[in-house]
Scaffold this active site. Structure first.
Site, mmCIF file in Angstrom:
data_model
loop_
_atom_site.group_PDB
_atom_site.id
_atom_site.type_symbol
_atom_site.label_atom_id
_atom_site.label_comp_id
_atom_site.label_asym_id
_atom_site.label_seq_id
_atom_site.Cartn_x
_atom_site.Cartn_y
_atom_site.Cartn_z
ATOM 1 N N CYS A 19 0.853 -1.189 0.000
ATOM 2 C CA CYS A 19 0.000 0.000 0.000
ATOM 3 C C CYS A 19 0.887 1.236 0.000
ATOM 4 O O CYS A 19 1.850 1.302 0.763
ATOM 5 C CB CYS A 19 -0.881 -0.016 1.244
ATOM 6 S SG CYS A 19 -1.995 1.397 1.365
ATOM 7 N N HIS A 31 -9.054 -3.736 -2.162
ATOM 8 C CA HIS A 31 -8.081 -2.970 -1.375
ATOM 9 C C HIS A 31 -8.463 -1.476 -1.346
ATOM 10 O O HIS A 31 -8.494 -0.855 -0.279
ATOM 11 C CB HIS A 31 -6.679 -3.174 -1.979
ATOM 12 C CG HIS A 31 -5.588 -2.395 -1.306
ATOM 13 N ND1 HIS A 31 -4.545 -2.995 -0.635
ATOM 14 C CD2 HIS A 31 -5.376 -1.059 -1.214
ATOM 15 C CE1 HIS A 31 -3.748 -2.054 -0.149
ATOM 16 N NE2 HIS A 31 -4.229 -0.865 -0.492
ATOM 17 N N GLU A 32 -8.760 -0.929 -2.533
ATOM 18 C CA GLU A 32 -9.087 0.505 -2.619
ATOM 19 C C GLU A 32 -10.440 0.812 -1.971
ATOM 20 O O GLU A 32 -10.614 1.854 -1.323
ATOM 21 C CB GLU A 32 -9.085 0.982 -4.079
ATOM 22 C CG GLU A 32 -7.792 0.747 -4.852
ATOM 23 C CD GLU A 32 -6.549 1.225 -4.139
ATOM 24 O OE1 GLU A 32 -6.635 2.139 -3.298
ATOM 25 O OE2 GLU A 32 -5.472 0.662 -4.410
ATOM 26 N N HIS A 59 -10.223 1.417 1.560
ATOM 27 C CA HIS A 59 -9.765 2.774 1.914
ATOM 28 C C HIS A 59 -10.951 3.734 2.059
ATOM 29 O O HIS A 59 -10.904 4.670 2.854
ATOM 30 C CB HIS A 59 -8.819 3.325 0.841
ATOM 31 C CG HIS A 59 -7.393 2.864 0.983
ATOM 32 N ND1 HIS A 59 -6.661 3.046 2.138
ATOM 33 C CD2 HIS A 59 -6.563 2.244 0.109
ATOM 34 C CE1 HIS A 59 -5.428 2.555 1.961
ATOM 35 N NE2 HIS A 59 -5.349 2.056 0.742
HETATM 36 ZN ZN ZN Z 1 -3.700 1.140 -0.073
#
Ligand code: ZN
Length: 180
Positions: A101, A143-144, A147
């Site tokens: 990341c 993953h995004e 966020h």
């Molecule tokens: Zn990330």
């Protein structure tokens, strides 16, 4: 001219916030943020980025799988901007693979993710799109998307023993993590 933006790192409260929906994708501030995110992504060798990573707590992410020094085995695709994305459904199958990341520099972790997902998002032109993603690209999206909900990949690890340094990853682990 698009600008490279500073990446917020772990410890910055913006990474722990739930991001807000974008109401008007045509606004010039939104379009400028997209251009700056694209520039920042390319410059930092990322395969994905989310707006909170540059200190902007909005529901906007980019998936841009491509082979690069940080992910030598990634498939190539056009950078895809996704606004107000949703996860509609997912496979029962979960696979573990290494993730890094931009906001957590220097380390990688073995993260379980759904192998296949169906998603919906708005494009930068305001179109609503549904599509299926699988394998590495589905992993980037998840993953995004995390966020946008104040999560980072470390929150998903099954054990802290599944953390390695970038150095060890790039020298010893890459050949075993091919994703087609
Ligand atoms: Zn990330």
């Amino acid at each position: 001219m698009p600008q490279m933006l500073e990446i917020s790192q772990l410890g910055n409260p913006v990474l722990r916030q739930v991001a807000q929906p974008i109401h008007n994708v045509h606004e010039s501030s939104v379009q400028a943020l997209i251009d700056n995110l694209l520039m920042t992504l390319v410059t930092s060798n990322g395969v994905g980025i989310a707006a909170p990573q540059v200190g902007m707590p909005y529901r906007l992410l980019i998936v841009a799988s491509r082979p690069n020094p940080r992910y030598p085995n990634a498939p190539l695709m056009e950078p895809t901007v996704m606004i107000n994305p949703h996860l509609i459904s997912h496979s029962g199958e979960v696979v573990k693979d290494w993730e890094g990341c931009l906001s957590v520099p220097g380390i990688r972790g073995l993260v379980p993710r759904y192998r296949q997902i169906e998603i919906e998002y708005v494009t930068r032109n305001g179109e609503l799109v549904q599509r299926e993603l699988c394998d590495f690209v589905a992993r980037i999206f998840q993953h995004e998307y995390d966020h946008l909900n104040g999560m980072v990949f470390l929150d998903r690890l099954e054990s802290v023993r599944e953390i390695v340094t970038d150095h060890e990853y790039l020298n010893h682990l890459v050949p075993t993590t091919v994703v087609a």
